[in-house]
Design an enzyme around this catalytic site. Structure first.
Site, PDB file in Angstrom:
ATOM      1  N   SER A  35      38.751  40.496  46.408  1.00 35.57           N
ATOM      2  CA  SER A  35      38.554  39.197  45.660  1.00 35.57           C
ATOM      3  C   SER A  35      39.020  37.930  46.209  1.00 35.57           C
ATOM      4  O   SER A  35      38.779  36.908  45.450  1.00 35.57           O
ATOM      5  CB  SER A  35      39.099  39.699  44.319  1.00 35.57           C
ATOM      6  OG  SER A  35      38.321  40.208  43.489  1.00 35.57           O
ATOM      7  N   LYS A  58      36.538  35.145  46.458  1.00 32.86           N
ATOM      8  CA  LYS A  58      36.089  34.139  45.411  1.00 32.86           C
ATOM      9  C   LYS A  58      36.436  32.725  45.982  1.00 32.86           C
ATOM     10  O   LYS A  58      35.942  31.820  45.299  1.00 32.86           O
ATOM     11  CB  LYS A  58      36.744  34.454  44.080  1.00 32.86           C
ATOM     12  CG  LYS A  58      36.088  35.894  43.598  1.00 32.86           C
ATOM     13  CD  LYS A  58      36.925  36.213  42.230  1.00 32.86           C
ATOM     14  CE  LYS A  58      36.112  37.205  41.485  1.00 32.86           C
ATOM     15  NZ  LYS A  58      36.392  38.717  42.155  1.00 32.86           N
ATOM     16  N   SER A  60      40.384  37.005  38.006  1.00 32.25           N
ATOM     17  CA  SER A  60      39.434  37.770  38.947  1.00 32.25           C
ATOM     18  C   SER A  60      38.230  38.369  38.398  1.00 32.25           C
ATOM     19  O   SER A  60      37.736  39.254  38.598  1.00 32.25           O
ATOM     20  CB  SER A  60      40.048  38.912  39.830  1.00 32.25           C
ATOM     21  OG  SER A  60      39.534  38.936  41.121  1.00 32.25           O
TER      22      SER A  60
END
Length: 407
Positions: free
Chosen positions: A106, A109, A163
């Site tokens: 993640s 991102k 997230s």
């Protein structure tokens, strides 16, 4: 005898020509403290690999440890690779395999932020579509609902605090027109930033084919994000409110930032956590002490004996303990200064990024192609010279034989 000389010359040319895409290492690979031996199949290896960026520093071209002379020993962490850098000057204080490929999870991102945040009005209200909800069941989500209407700044909070993979899909679609175009824009932004060893396959960081990054590239991307006041505000937020959706009979609810660095580390500025089964734990974090801002990135960490953010905190402590002049390389800034105008960087305030710009940017980033062409050219030239020499030599021998017969 002539042909033996030709073969020897060609062999020398092949050996002397660098293999396309192979990063040359000029420093010895010193094992990193605490590094866990992984099977070769556990780490991604793109083919052909892209050479590390020129100007970052020769000492960073190592799969092992790179620290300044006289530096204290870095803490033992389980991460496959990591890097500590000065957020303001771009000086790299140290790293472990900073250009080695890893899977982002993640922390990907942060690349979505770099590519899309400058293009979207945070006050705009958008509606979530059925396609936006197409992400891996059971993975992290902020809880958006189909048909729900949310401000874009709410989506950023859901992306960076919780997230949210649902929020990632919405933002990628808004930034590119479709989610796939949004991912293409992320890859174009990676090239613009000089993160040539990064390739996105999903907007959220969920594992996808060919999806890779490096600790060095993550530092380039995070440094670009931290130039933005809105990003700094989002990642420093500890709590946020997701508004109710009365039409869909959903009540509002609160979310909390899952980055424990904010709660437990003095001077923390924020960052991003990540985890998938393939990537294991990844982490990006920044902190400020005594007027100095440092950034840490790490990939491929185990959660025991320390979680990813704890390993990041230990590396930040190590970085703050080093003198300000300590460095083994630098984060090479992009040609367009960070924070430049959207028009100058080809990023308009609305609409998808031009495909031609993506293709040109990708071609500029793939440094392995010209090296391969150069190598082929050298070998081809040697072959032509060899054949011409053989023709001349054989003609001369035939001429000599004919002269002997005529005599």
């Amino acid at each position: 005898m002539y042909w033996r000389a030709v073969v020897a010359a060609l062999a020398c040319a092949v050996v002397a020509t660098p293999m396309a895409g192979r990063p040359e290492r000029s420093v010895r690979d010193v094992p990193c403290p605490g590094a866990v031996a992984r099977p070769a199949s556990a780490r991604p290896h793109p083919s052909p690999p892209v050479p590390p960026p020129a100007g970052a520093g020769e000492r960073l071209r190592t799969a092992g440890l790179a620290v300044p002379a006289g530096a204290t020993r870095p803490p033992a962490v389980t991460a496959d690779s990591w890097l500590v850098a000065d957020l303001d000057t771009g000086a790299v204080l140290g790293g472990c395999g900073p250009h080695e490929y890893g899977r982002p999870a993640s922390v990907q991102k942060l690349l979505l932020v770099a590519a899309v945040m400058p293009r979207l009005d945070p006050n705009r209200v958008v509606e979530v579509t059925e396609a936006d909800m197409d992400f891996e069941p059971g993975s992290s989500a902020v809880g958006l609902v189909r048909g729900g209407r949310y401000r874009i700044d709410t989506l950023w909070l859901g992306l960076l605090l919780n997230s949210g993979n649902d929020a990632a899909n919405v933002l990628a679609r808004l930034g590119g027109g479709t989610a796939a175009a949004g991912v293409a824009g992320m890859n174009a932004e990676a090239r613009r930033l000089g993160a040539y060893r990064t390739h996105a396959a999903t907007p959220s960081g969920l594992d996808g084919p060919g999806q890779v990054t490096t600790a060095y590239d993550l530092a380039l991307i995070a440094r670009a994000d931290f130039t933005r006041p809105d990003f700094r505000r989002y990642v420093a937020s500890r709590q946020a409110w997701i508004p109710p959706q009365p039409r869909l009979h959903q009540a509002g609810y609160g979310i909390q930032n899952d980055n424990q660095l904010l709660y437990r580390y003095r001077g923390a500025l924020g960052g991003k956590t990540g985890y998938t089964d393939l990537a294991r734990h990844s982490f990006v974090g920044a902190a400020q002490r005594d007027g100095r801002r440092l950034l840490v990135t790490l990939l491929g960490a185990d959660a025991s004996p320390q979680r990813g953010w704890e390993q990041g905190a230990a590396l930040l402590d190590w970085g703050f303990a080093q003198p300000r002049s300590a460095t083994v390389g630098r984060l090479v800034p992009p040609p367009q200064p960070l924070g430049g105008s959207p028009a100058a960087t080809g990023r308009a305030t609305g609409g998808p990024a031009p495909v031609a710009a993506e293709a040109a940017s990708t071609a500029a980033g793939d440094r392995s192609t010209p090296r391969l062409v150069g190598a082929i050219g050298v070998i081809a030239a040697m072959l032509v010279a060899a054949l011409a020499g053989a023709w001349w030599w054989n003609g001369r021998r035939i001429g000599r034989r004919r002269g002997d017969l005529d005599a």
